[in-house]
Design an enzyme around this catalytic site. Structure first.
Site, PDB file in Angstrom:
ATOM      1  N   LYS A 274       0.785  -1.368  -0.007  1.00  0.00           N
ATOM      2  CA  LYS A 274       0.002   0.087  -0.200  1.00  0.00           C
ATOM      3  C   LYS A 274       0.811   1.395  -0.004  1.00  0.00           C
ATOM      4  O   LYS A 274       2.161   1.217   0.484  1.00  0.00           O
ATOM      5  CB  LYS A 274      -0.947  -0.076   1.036  1.00  0.00           C
ATOM      6  CG  LYS A 274      -2.165  -1.300   0.790  1.00  0.00           C
ATOM      7  CD  LYS A 274      -3.275  -0.910   1.943  1.00  0.00           C
ATOM      8  CE  LYS A 274      -4.306  -1.832   1.499  1.00  0.00           C
ATOM      9  NZ  LYS A 274      -5.404  -2.311   2.392  1.00  0.00           N
TER      10      LYS A 274
ATOM     11  N   ARG B 287      -3.482 -10.066   5.290  1.00  0.00           N
ATOM     12  CA  ARG B 287      -4.085 -10.257   3.621  1.00  0.00           C
ATOM     13  C   ARG B 287      -2.747  -9.560   3.043  1.00  0.00           C
ATOM     14  O   ARG B 287      -2.462  -8.571   3.084  1.00  0.00           O
ATOM     15  CB  ARG B 287      -4.985  -9.257   3.534  1.00  0.00           C
ATOM     16  CG  ARG B 287      -5.518  -9.314   2.202  1.00  0.00           C
ATOM     17  CD  ARG B 287      -7.052  -8.585   2.066  1.00  0.00           C
ATOM     18  NE  ARG B 287      -7.482  -8.524   0.760  1.00  0.00           N
ATOM     19  CZ  ARG B 287      -7.033  -7.807  -0.376  1.00  0.00           C
ATOM     20  NH1 ARG B 287      -6.088  -6.809  -0.152  1.00  0.00           N
ATOM     21  NH2 ARG B 287      -7.514  -7.835  -1.705  1.00  0.00           N
TER      22      ARG B 287
END
Ligand code: HH2
Length: 279
Positions: A221, A255
């Site tokens: 991210k 995740r």
């Protein structure tokens, strides 16, 4: 010892679980386009399973900031063959979707978990999960994907995320979804600035205090890019570090795109956690 109930599966939470990301999308922020067809996505998912993924999270709509919305029938065309193939091989499959009709079809073909970045707020989503025995991941997001990064604002991000998740847990309980089926997630990068994301990671234990397993999704991210100056493909070390910090603060599910790297890190984590004193 506690378990996550996901359809016919009971996943032990004694050790952190790894959820491998399987994007069947042309436009996901980090691997969009590469897995655009079902056979390629299935091959990739089986590789993640071999590397030690406990759950395979199959998504057909990117939620990156500004991503185009995908109609339900197109999303189903992308994910259902992949979910069916993986579930029939005994894999624990999660469907990453916001749409109740996609949830229902995915559960019909064997998905054992619904991962919803909208925390089942779409009309009919709560009922779709309640009608099954699947697990659900309730994620916090401020705004909606198209505009969520334009001006995220909180008075106290950790407290607001905690309250939101508590409310969604209550909404699930009200329709008969048991707590043993629930996972909560602060939603790193979903309507949050760098400071919000860092605060949520630092204080993740306040979400773990809700008494439900916490999922952390930090893989590749932009927060990692900002902190390291690395492009998307080069954020693996930062991702592993961030996920281990999350585990140290109570996260139970991670995740990730790179399952093998996360598994190596957890091998060390588990060995230290399970060391008997006095040896
Ligand atoms: N992040 C993305 C998607 N789904 N689900 C949960 N529970 N938590 C997350 O942090 C999360 C999520 C990221 O968006 P996407 O554009 O789909 O990219 P990718 O799937 O490659 O991470």
């Amino acid at each position: 010892m506690s378990f996550l109930h996901a359809g016919s599966h009971r996943l032990s939470l004694a050790r952190p679980l790894v959820m491998g990301i399987v994007n069947v999308t042309p436009d996901s922020f980090s691997d969009g386009g590469r897995l655009g067809d079902a056979p390629a996505a299935i091959r990739h998912a089986l590789k993640l399973q071999e590397e030690g993924a406990d759950i395979l999270d199959v998504g057909g709509e990117s939620t990156r900031p500004g991503a185009a919305a995908v109609p339900a029938d197109e999303e189903m065309r992308r994910v259902l063959p992949v979910i069916e193939a993986l579930a029939s091989r005994g894999c624990v499959v999660s469907v990453d979707t916001m749409k109740p009709e996609v949830m229902r079809s995915a559960l019909d073909v064997g998905a054992a978990m619904v991962n919803d970045v909208m925390a089942l707020r779409a009309p009919g989503a709560l009922q779709a999960v309640a009608a099954s025995d699947a697990a659900v991941c309730l994620m916090h997001m401020q705004g909606e994907p198209q505009r969520m990064q334009q001006a995220p604002h909180y008075a106290d991000v950790v407290e607001e995320v905690r309250q939101f998740l508590q409310e969604r847990v209550a909404a699930c309980e009200a329709v008969g979804i048991g707590r043993a089926r629930m996972v909560v997630d602060p939603g790193f990068g979903f309507g949050k600035t760098l400071e919000h994301n860092v605060a949520l990671l630092k204080h993740l234990s306040r979400l773990a205090d809700l008494g439900l397993p916490v999922l952390a999704g930090l893989s590749r991210k932009s927060m990692l890019g900002t902190l390291t100056g690395r492009v998307v493909e080069k954020r693996e070390f930062a991702g592993v570090a961030a996920h281990l910090i999350a585990v140290a603060r109570g996260a139970r599910l991670l995740r990730v795109h790179n399952v093998a790297a996360m598994r190596d890190a957890l091998a060390i984590w588990n060995a230290v956690e399970e060391q008997q004193d006095g040896t």
